[in-house]
Scaffold this motif. Structure first.
Motif, PDB file in Angstrom:
ATOM      1  N   PRO A 232       0.827  -1.227   0.000  1.00 59.74           N
ATOM      2  CA  PRO A 232       0.000   0.000   0.000  1.00 59.74           C
ATOM      3  C   PRO A 232       0.850   1.260   0.000  1.00 59.74           C
ATOM      4  N   GLU A 233       1.994   1.222   0.744  1.00 57.19           N
ATOM      5  CA  GLU A 233       2.839   2.416   0.831  1.00 57.19           C
ATOM      6  C   GLU A 233       3.398   2.782  -0.539  1.00 57.19           C
ATOM      7  N   ILE A 234       3.760   1.758  -1.260  1.00 55.46           N
ATOM      8  CA  ILE A 234       4.342   2.038  -2.589  1.00 55.46           C
ATOM      9  C   ILE A 234       3.250   2.521  -3.544  1.00 55.46           C
ATOM     10  N   ARG A 235       2.097   1.879  -3.469  1.00 55.10           N
ATOM     11  CA  ARG A 235       0.997   2.312  -4.339  1.00 55.10           C
ATOM     12  C   ARG A 235       0.631   3.762  -4.042  1.00 55.10           C
ATOM     13  N   ALA A 236       0.753   4.141  -2.734  1.00 57.04           N
ATOM     14  CA  ALA A 236       0.406   5.504  -2.327  1.00 57.04           C
ATOM     15  C   ALA A 236       1.321   6.531  -3.000  1.00 57.04           C
ATOM     16  N   VAL A 237       2.589   6.166  -3.204  1.00 54.48           N
ATOM     17  CA  VAL A 237       3.527   7.088  -3.860  1.00 54.48           C
ATOM     18  C   VAL A 237       2.987   7.487  -5.237  1.00 54.48           C
ATOM     19  N   PHE A 238       2.451   6.505  -5.952  1.00 53.36           N
ATOM     20  CA  PHE A 238       1.931   6.770  -7.305  1.00 53.36           C
ATOM     21  C   PHE A 238       0.600   7.520  -7.235  1.00 53.36           C
ATOM     22  N   PHE A 243      -1.181   9.359 -10.439  1.00 56.93           N
ATOM     23  CA  PHE A 243      -0.996   8.364 -11.507  1.00 56.93           C
ATOM     24  C   PHE A 243      -2.078   7.286 -11.506  1.00 56.93           C
ATOM     25  N   GLY A 244      -3.016   7.392 -10.586  1.00 55.50           N
ATOM     26  CA  GLY A 244      -4.166   6.491 -10.589  1.00 55.50           C
ATOM     27  C   GLY A 244      -3.830   5.097 -10.092  1.00 55.50           C
ATOM     28  N   GLU A 245      -4.777   4.199 -10.358  1.00 55.49           N
ATOM     29  CA  GLU A 245      -4.636   2.825  -9.883  1.00 55.49           C
ATOM     30  C   GLU A 245      -3.741   2.039 -10.834  1.00 55.49           C
ATOM     31  N   PRO A 246      -2.990   1.049 -10.293  1.00 55.86           N
ATOM     32  CA  PRO A 246      -2.077   0.281 -11.152  1.00 55.86           C
ATOM     33  C   PRO A 246      -2.815  -0.830 -11.926  1.00 55.86           C
ATOM     34  N   HIS A 247      -2.156  -1.322 -12.977  1.00 59.35           N
ATOM     35  CA  HIS A 247      -2.565  -2.570 -13.622  1.00 59.35           C
ATOM     36  C   HIS A 247      -1.688  -3.658 -13.008  1.00 59.35           C
ATOM     37  N   TYR A 248      -2.119  -4.865 -13.138  1.00 55.07           N
ATOM     38  CA  TYR A 248      -1.335  -5.977 -12.586  1.00 55.07           C
ATOM     39  C   TYR A 248      -0.932  -6.939 -13.676  1.00 55.07           C
ATOM     40  N   ASP A 249       0.335  -7.330 -13.674  1.00 52.17           N
ATOM     41  CA  ASP A 249       0.761  -8.397 -14.567  1.00 52.17           C
ATOM     42  C   ASP A 249       0.315  -9.726 -13.965  1.00 52.17           C
ATOM     43  N   ALA A 250       0.459 -10.774 -14.745  1.00 50.72           N
ATOM     44  CA  ALA A 250       0.005 -12.103 -14.299  1.00 50.72           C
ATOM     45  C   ALA A 250       0.721 -12.550 -13.035  1.00 50.72           C
ATOM     46  N   ASP A 251       1.989 -12.120 -12.853  1.00 52.32           N
ATOM     47  CA  ASP A 251       2.744 -12.549 -11.654  1.00 52.32           C
ATOM     48  C   ASP A 251       2.558 -11.598 -10.477  1.00 52.32           C
ATOM     49  N   GLY A 252       1.618 -10.656 -10.582  1.00 54.83           N
ATOM     50  CA  GLY A 252       1.332  -9.759  -9.473  1.00 54.83           C
ATOM     51  C   GLY A 252       2.146  -8.482  -9.484  1.00 54.83           C
ATOM     52  N   LEU A 254       3.152  -4.783 -10.151  1.00 56.54           N
ATOM     53  CA  LEU A 254       2.389  -3.552 -10.408  1.00 56.54           C
ATOM     54  C   LEU A 254       2.874  -2.943 -11.714  1.00 56.54           C
ATOM     55  N   ARG A 255       1.944  -2.445 -12.508  1.00 53.41           N
ATOM     56  CA  ARG A 255       2.362  -1.838 -13.787  1.00 53.41           C
ATOM     57  C   ARG A 255       1.628  -0.516 -13.967  1.00 53.41           C
ATOM     58  N   TYR A 256       2.431   0.526 -14.228  1.00 55.78           N
ATOM     59  CA  TYR A 256       1.872   1.869 -14.448  1.00 55.78           C
ATOM     60  C   TYR A 256       2.274   2.363 -15.831  1.00 55.78           C
ATOM     61  N   GLU A 257       1.353   2.983 -16.534  1.00 52.60           N
ATOM     62  CA  GLU A 257       1.675   3.668 -17.804  1.00 52.60           C
ATOM     63  C   GLU A 257       1.763   5.152 -17.477  1.00 52.60           C
ATOM     64  N   LEU A 258       3.003   5.677 -17.532  1.00 55.56           N
ATOM     65  CA  LEU A 258       3.210   7.068 -17.114  1.00 55.56           C
ATOM     66  C   LEU A 258       3.664   7.916 -18.279  1.00 55.56           C
ATOM     67  N   ALA A 259       3.396   9.208 -18.185  1.00 60.06           N
ATOM     68  CA  ALA A 259       3.823  10.131 -19.243  1.00 60.06           C
ATOM     69  C   ALA A 259       5.341  10.082 -19.350  1.00 60.06           C
ATOM     70  N   ALA A 260       5.829  10.261 -20.610  1.00 61.91           N
ATOM     71  CA  ALA A 260       7.277  10.180 -20.845  1.00 61.91           C
ATOM     72  C   ALA A 260       8.012  11.284 -20.097  1.00 61.91           C
ATOM     73  N   SER A 261       7.297  12.374 -19.801  1.00 63.54           N
ATOM     74  CA  SER A 261       7.940  13.523 -19.138  1.00 63.54           C
ATOM     75  C   SER A 261       8.015  13.377 -17.618  1.00 63.54           C
ATOM     76  N   THR A 262       7.539  12.269 -17.112  1.00 58.47           N
ATOM     77  CA  THR A 262       7.533  12.050 -15.650  1.00 58.47           C
ATOM     78  C   THR A 262       8.957  12.087 -15.087  1.00 58.47           C
ATOM     79  N   ASP A 263       9.053  12.616 -13.867  1.00 57.05           N
ATOM     80  CA  ASP A 263      10.352  12.633 -13.178  1.00 57.05           C
ATOM     81  C   ASP A 263      10.561  11.247 -12.551  1.00 57.05           C
ATOM     82  N   PHE A 264      11.119  10.342 -13.369  1.00 57.29           N
ATOM     83  CA  PHE A 264      11.262   8.957 -12.915  1.00 57.29           C
ATOM     84  C   PHE A 264      12.275   8.830 -11.769  1.00 57.29           C
ATOM     85  N   GLY A 265      13.283   9.718 -11.773  1.00 52.24           N
ATOM     86  CA  GLY A 265      14.276   9.688 -10.689  1.00 52.24           C
ATOM     87  C   GLY A 265      13.629  10.019  -9.350  1.00 52.24           C
TER      88      GLY A 265
END
Lengths: 305, 422
Positions: A232-238, A243-252, A254-265
């Protein structure tokens, strides 16, 4: 250098190609991508002079492509054919001679390519007796025998098993390293991504995107970020950053589609601070993703930024 | 080597080594040998019945002639009369021991004249009439030097059918030869044109066409192919003719060395005086052979280019019949019109037909082979056919250029028309 400049071609009321432009330096490999009926083959045929463009121009080293220039091109069409009753070596040499080679040289070069493609044992057999894969090797030899300056390959990997596809890829790489310029089309994304150094995505007769893979990626608006574990803490960061709710891959994961301009650092640092982060992976868009998005997008000037 | 030369060489070598060509050539030689030898055997077999004749004419000429003829061991006069019923029928001969011929003897200007009604001009051995030479000499006694000069020559009237030939027999032989040549012309054009058509269809359906037109000019490709098939056809005909020439000395279709018609002389007038049949195979006069070659090339180039254009429109071999039917019809029609011209070479219809495009090569050749066609008509036909060949190449080149890259449905007539206008 090949320059395709705003070429157009219609068949009756159907505009098959509209304002298509791209260029390819000597020794470069440009991949034409697009769905069936997008106009790739028509574009290739215009490059080869089979169809004259209704407007626009195609030049090779700054000069229009005439019959003399065309002799220095090689072509492997999507729909391939051989003279079924003609012997393999004879057939390869014939196509070499059609491109201006002398008979002796053509036969000598045919032997080289037969060995290179590992089909020398079929040299004296009629082409019709060969398997499909071996026939495609013969067709490749026919296209490259005269050491063309420009090689146009329309769907070179279609119908090939993985072994023969790899042989085809190796040949393209070899010739590219020797300085041959390529225009090729394929639906096999990993092979085209491996072989090409620039791309032109065509949809409904128009260029939807073009440039090197890096250039195409720069124009792609989103990046995928995969994060583990699902806390939950990590999801809260997003969530806090909108950045809304995450998608989940089959192995659990978390997957987010973020704008290319996002400050990933900044995002990574916040995620590390939020909890026991196991994995934070930012993925560049694949060629396939770029392709799909380019075709979904409305037509534009097509040039990658 | 230029493009046309390369395509020509490769196509020619490819086809000449093919099993189909070898079998067709061999079968052709066998057929020709059979066609030449079988009539000879039939003639030989028929000779035993050719020693009986019906004789007519005024006395004492008839009695003298009968005496001479019966003295000759080859002839037996089975019936004599002052005159013969007219018209003379086969039934009449049948009623008189199936006589080989009816002969009417008469005197004209102190020369013996014969009206001969042979049962079969091809098998009737006129050499046997040599026994009448003494009678001719008798009649000529007291004639002027000029009249007696050819006293050994017996005048005959065999109801000449064409002004070009000395007698009916010559005309019959010429007809036979013309029929044979028209037949060869027809098949040679059909086979050679279809050879081009199948080569184009092979390239089209196997998708080689796209590589070829990306490499060389479609017109050069079409030209090379067409010429290669023509060369193959000429080679094949030459082999057939060589086969015929080799067996001719063994046939009855040989000619007299002094035959004035030069076409077919077995049994022509002079053979009576020459006596022996020459063994040289001078069966067909050079002019007819030249006409054959010329009109074969015209006909072939016209049809082959159109066949090639038609074949370039298809995507599957199954569609071949559909597009080539309109091109085959004129060939078949031309063959039938040529048959008519064989019977009535000077009829207005035949004359007009010898200038109708696509029919002209067959009909004009037929007329040349069996009648005396005015030179202006021959020249006009040559010019017209030459122009038509050029037009066919232009039209076929345009269709071929477009057709070779058309796949999927057959193009509509409107699409083909648009291609022609492009």
């Amino acid at each position: 250098m090949l320059v395709v400049d705003r070429v157009q071609r219609s068949f009756g009321p159907v505009a098959a190609v509209r304002n298509v432009s791209f260029q390819c330096e000597r020794g470069g490999v440009v991949g034409l991508l697009g769905p069936n009926g997008a106009g790739k083959t028509t574009t290739m045929r215009m490059i080869l002079g089979i169809y004259p463009p209704d407007s626009g121009s195609v030049t090779w080293n700054g000069k229009p492509i005439d019959r003399i220039v065309r002799k220095r091109f090689g072509y492997l069409p999507e729909e391939r054919g051989l003279y079924a009753k003609m012997k393999v070596r004879e057939q390869i040499a014939y196509f070499g001679r059609l491109h201006g080679m002398q008979e002796f040289d053509a036969l000598k070069r045919a032997d080289v390519w037969l060995a290179r493609l590992d089909i020398e044992q079929y040299a004296k057999r009629p082409s019709g007796e060969l398997s499909k894969g071996n026939q495609q090797k013969v067709q490749l030899a026919c296209a490259v025998l005269h050491e063309p300056e420009l090689l146009v390959l329309d769907e070179p990997f279609s119908g090939l098993d993985p072994v023969n596809a790899q042989i085809m890829l190796d040949c393209i790489t070899l010739l590219r390293d020797e300085g041959t310029t390529f225009v090729l089309s394929s639906h096999q994304m990993w092979q085209i991504e491996y072989a090409c150094n620039s791309f032109c995505i065509i949809g409904a007769g128009e260029v939807r995107a073009s440039g090197t893979l890096a250039e195409l990626r720069r124009t792609f608006p989103t990046r995928t970020v995969r994060v583990l574990p699902d806390l939950p803490e990590i999801r809260a960061v997003f969530t806090e950053r909108g950045f809304g709710e995450p998608h989940y891959d089959a192995d659990g994961t978390l997957r987010y589609e973020l704008a290319a301009s996002t400050d990933f650092g900044g995002l990574l640092r916040a995620a590390v601070a939020a909890g026991p982060l196991e994995s934070f992976d930012r993925e560049e868009p694949s060629l396939n993703q770029i392709y799909v998005r380019a075709l979904d997008a409305a037509p534009s000037d097509g040039r990658a930024a | 080597m230029n493009e046309v030369g390369l395509v020509f060489t490769v196509e020619f070598m490819r086809k000449v080594r093919s099993r189909v060509f070898l079998i067709a050539t061999f079968a052709g030689v066998l057929s020709i040998v059979a066609l030449v030898l079988i009539p000879a055997f039939i003639t030989h077999a028929a000779k035993s019945s050719s020693d009986t004749i019906v004789l007519a004419g005024p006395e004492p000429l008839r009695a003298r002639a009968a005496s001479l003829l019966q003295k000759h061991h080859d002839f037996r006069v089975v019936y004599q009369a002052e005159r013969l019923p007219q018209p003379m029928t086969v039934g009449f001969l049948d009623d008189h021991e199936k006589a080989a011929a009816a002969v009417v003897v008469s005197e004209h200007a102190k020369r013996l004249h014969l009206d001969v009604y042979p049962r079969d001009a091809a098998v009737f051995d006129e050499v046997q009439f040599r026994s009448l030479v003494p009678l001719n000499v008798e009649l000529a006694t007291g004639a002027s030097a000029a009249e007696t000069e050819n006293v050994a020559k017996i005048e005959r009237s065999l109801h000449p059918l064409e002004k070009r030939f000395a007698d009916a027999k010559s005309a019959t032989f010429a007809r036979g030869i013309a029929f044979g040549l028209v037949f060869v012309l027809y098949f040679a054009i059909i086979i050679a044109s279809q050879s081009v058509m199948s080569a184009v269809a092979e390239e089209k359906t196997s998708r080689i066409a796209e590589i070829l037109v990306a490499t060389i000019s479609p017109v050069n490709l079409l030209t090379g192919k067409t010429l290669a098939a023509a060369a193959l056809a000429i080679l094949q005909i030459a082999i057939w003719v060589a086969g015929a020439v080799l067996v001719l000395p063994h046939s009855q279709l040989t000619t007299s060395a002094t035959d004035p018609s030069g076409i077919v002389a077995a049994g022509a007038g002079d053979s009576l005086t020459n006596g022996a049949m020459a063994s040289g195979p001078n069966l067909i006069e050079p002019g007819v052979l030249i006409a054959f070659a010329l009109f074969f090339i015209f006909g072939y180039l016209q049809y082959a280019t159109l066949y090639a254009a038609a074949a370039s429109l298809i995507s599957r071999t199954e569609d071949l019949g559909m597009v080539t039917t309109p091109v085959i019809l004129p060939v078949v029609g031309a063959f039938f019109v040529a048959q008519y011209a064989l019977i009535e070479p000077e009829a207005p219809f035949a004359i007009v037909a010898s200038f109708v495009p696509f029919i002209s090569p067959f009909v004009m050749f037929t007329r040349i082979a069996i009648s005396a066609v005015p030179v202006w008509q021959i020249v006009l036909a040559i010019v017209e056919n030459g122009l038509l060949v050029a037009l066919c190449f232009i039209v076929a080149g345009k269709v071929y250029r477009i057709g070779m890259l058309l796949y999927g449905k057959l193009p509509t007539p409107k699409q083909v028309w648009n291609a022609l206008r492009a």
